[in-house]
Design an enzyme around this catalytic site. Sequence first.
Site, PDB file in Angstrom:
ATOM      1  N   HIS A 129     -74.248 118.447 -79.427  1.00 31.18           N
ATOM      2  CA  HIS A 129     -74.238 118.079 -80.677  1.00 31.18           C
ATOM      3  C   HIS A 129     -76.345 118.089 -80.814  1.00 31.18           C
ATOM      4  CE1 HIS A 129     -74.781 114.525 -83.434  1.00 31.18           C
ATOM      5  NE2 HIS A 129     -74.138 114.260 -83.612  1.00 31.18           N
ATOM      6  N   ASP A 158     -74.114 113.254 -72.120  1.00 28.34           N
ATOM      7  CA  ASP A 158     -74.120 113.295 -73.548  1.00 28.34           C
ATOM      8  C   ASP A 158     -72.891 112.284 -73.174  1.00 28.34           C
ATOM      9  OD1 ASP A 158     -72.620 112.175 -75.356  1.00 28.34           O
ATOM     10  OD2 ASP A 158     -73.783 114.185 -77.065  1.00 28.34           O
ATOM     11  N   GLN A 179     -68.816 110.638 -76.111  1.00 25.29           N
ATOM     12  CA  GLN A 179     -67.441 111.833 -76.876  1.00 25.29           C
ATOM     13  C   GLN A 179     -66.339 111.141 -75.884  1.00 25.29           C
ATOM     14  OE1 GLN A 179     -66.572 111.698 -79.964  1.00 25.29           O
ATOM     15  NE2 GLN A 179     -67.860 111.795 -80.816  1.00 25.29           N
ATOM     16  N   LYS A 210     -68.541 104.235 -80.979  1.00 26.66           N
ATOM     17  CA  LYS A 210     -67.866 105.207 -80.883  1.00 26.66           C
ATOM     18  C   LYS A 210     -66.543 105.202 -80.066  1.00 26.66           C
ATOM     19  CE  LYS A 210     -70.902 109.394 -81.901  1.00 26.66           C
ATOM     20  NZ  LYS A 210     -70.556 110.022 -83.176  1.00 26.66           N
ATOM     21  N   CYS A 217     -72.331 118.352 -86.958  1.00 25.74           N
ATOM     22  CA  CYS A 217     -73.674 118.435 -86.404  1.00 25.74           C
ATOM     23  C   CYS A 217     -73.482 119.362 -84.786  1.00 25.74           C
ATOM     24  CB  CYS A 217     -74.093 117.119 -85.552  1.00 25.74           C
ATOM     25  SG  CYS A 217     -74.144 115.514 -87.461  1.00 25.74           S
TER      26      CYS A 217
HETATM   27  C1  LIG Z   1     -70.852 114.097 -78.311  1.00 26.57           C
HETATM   28  C2  LIG Z   1     -72.397 113.490 -79.229  1.00 26.57           C
HETATM   29  N1  LIG Z   1     -73.176 112.944 -79.373  1.00 26.57           N
HETATM   30  C3  LIG Z   1     -74.258 112.612 -79.540  1.00 26.57           C
HETATM   31  C4  LIG Z   1     -73.301 112.311 -81.339  1.00 26.57           C
HETATM   32  C5  LIG Z   1     -74.876 111.090 -81.535  1.00 26.57           C
HETATM   33  O1  LIG Z   1     -74.334 109.791 -82.108  1.00 26.57           O
HETATM   34  P1  LIG Z   1     -75.278 108.710 -82.199  1.00 26.57           P
HETATM   35  O2  LIG Z   1     -75.342 109.357 -83.913  1.00 26.57           O
HETATM   36  O3  LIG Z   1     -74.483 108.071 -82.460  1.00 26.57           O
HETATM   37  O4  LIG Z   1     -77.016 108.421 -82.070  1.00 26.57           O
HETATM   38  C6  LIG Z   1     -72.410 112.150 -81.321  1.00 26.57           C
HETATM   39  C7  LIG Z   1     -71.650 111.320 -82.815  1.00 26.57           C
HETATM   40  O5  LIG Z   1     -71.913 111.622 -83.722  1.00 26.57           O
HETATM   41  C8  LIG Z   1     -72.033 112.833 -80.216  1.00 26.57           C
HETATM   42  O6  LIG Z   1     -70.611 112.932 -81.056  1.00 26.57           O
END
Ligand SMILES: Cc1ncc(COP(=O)(O)O)c(C=O)c1O
Lengths: 414, 142
Positions: free
Chosen positions: A131, A208, A211, A234, A372
């Site tokens: 992401h 990270d 998910q 999430k 993203c």
């Molecule tokens: C794999 C992953 N990493 C990071 C994020 C970013 O999360 P946040 O926008 O809650 O900081 C997301 C959310 O879209 C994600 O799916």
Amino acid sequence: MRENTMEISAFDVRAVRAQFPILQRKVNGQNLVYLDNAATVQKPQMVIDALTHYYSHYNANIHRGVHSLAQEATQAYEEARIKIQEHICAAHSHEIIFTMGTTDAINLVMQTWGRSQLSFGDTVLISALEHHSNLVPWHLLKEEKGINIEIIPIHPDGSLDMEAYADLLKKNVKLVCVNHVSNALGSINPIKEMVHMAHEVGAICMIDGAQALPHSKVDVQDLDADFYAFSGHKVYGPTGIGVLYGKEKLLNEMPPWRGGGEMIAAVEYQSSTYNTLPHKFEAGTPNIAGGIALGSAIDFVRSIGVEHIEEHEAQLLESLTQKTAHIDGLKIYGTAEKKAGVFSFLVDGTHPYDVGTLLDQMGVAVRTGHHCAEPLMNHFGIPGTIRASFGCYNTNEEVDVFVHSLERALKMLR
Amino acid sequence: MESLAERKAEILDEFMMFDDWMQKYEHIIELGKELPLIEEQFKTEDHLIKGCQSRVWLHASEGDQGKVHFTADSDAIITKGLIALMIRYLGDLPAKDVASAEMDFIQEIGLQDHLSPTRSNGLVSMVKQMKLYGMALAAKQL
Ligand SMILES: Cc1ncc(COP(=O)(O)O)c(C=O)c1O
């Protein structure tokens, strides 16, 4: 075995759904079918109640008052930290740092560990699946310090190329950044093995878990992860709260990032000394209500059993994959053997925006676009995909509504 | 020549006929298919309006009697249908009329969501560009 099936049949999706008030609403006159869970999930009543209860009964600033409300609030906030510690099997509750979310947690690692430990020419390995939030912070550091960024490639099915990873690890690697589960494709990455391989060359691993946490059991000690980040919103909690887990030793070595109240031990006009973990990284009044409600979200997930959620979503994914198999020109992106409840696809002769717009007219919420993960989309040579992703409250009937609505949309478009 | 008010009335009439969203969107898709394409030579980076959901190419030129002539395209058919509507409304009008035109018909046919900046389909920027072009040309014609 028998006991196990009994337990799984105890998962009653109707009872789960009943806890989510938003699922009663209509969209464009149709029952809402919410399949954008990888972006954010809906909130159960107990999480909403935790927020209102905090503001109606014991709102106070934490860690600094002697009065009863302050003590109640502090206790609830710190209990939430312990719930999270237990849920992800961290060794200590002070290894749980509250952040604003995954993005904020990764930026914390970059600003503190990254800026203090990485220098010119050091390599950071980043998976091709990341992401933007696990990519752009490292770009910033590259601009500042001239670190070297290398990308761990993927196979066509969206799984990471582990041989290439092993090769890349030979390049003076200091840090490996990888998501546990890809938000764009759903691939579940072999984190435990990757962490082990990274440690063998003396590198550390930033996972990270945005998910992963909502859908599967996470044990940070078993994974031996150095850092593990996730977002509250999430995992059935509110927005604006998230977690950075870090190993105690690493966190202790890291300089603070944001300065202010709460994070200090003593302050003089010319200098200060810093508080201990976790407060060292939690400057200012935190998102108290959010932290407490995240604790309730963890209670919610545990009340259902994360293994039941995982099983349920896997079954929905399987069913959706089968029920769309006959659709001409439908191509799934992300077909790795190990996959979470994410169905990312395109249909020949149609644009994701058009499909998403028509599905919305039928009350079906999906995500369209690059999720993203622009470099990943570029890798596949596509502008984006349509993504349906599951949460614990989705049903087989909703899968049918989705398939039927998709067929209707395609008929209009092709 | 039709006035903007007449054009608007015509579009509203057309959309009044639809009983449900499906007919409406089928019509938009049809309009998208009929949109005269932008010449390939103008489908370039400088004519591209980037939205993160769909992309739009717009070309504007001075036509007969100092009127503004637009051609456009998009990779998404619904976006294209909406472009066709905008061009039908604003195209081949005197530059000053383009510059000052109200776009409220979009609201009245219930498609304002597509023209919201959060939608990020390139349409908002396209309308802005169309009007800017009208303004620039009107200034030149003074
Ligand atoms: C794999 C992953 N990493 C990071 C994020 C970013 O999360 P946040 O926008 O809650 O900081 C997301 C959310 O879209 C994600 O799916």
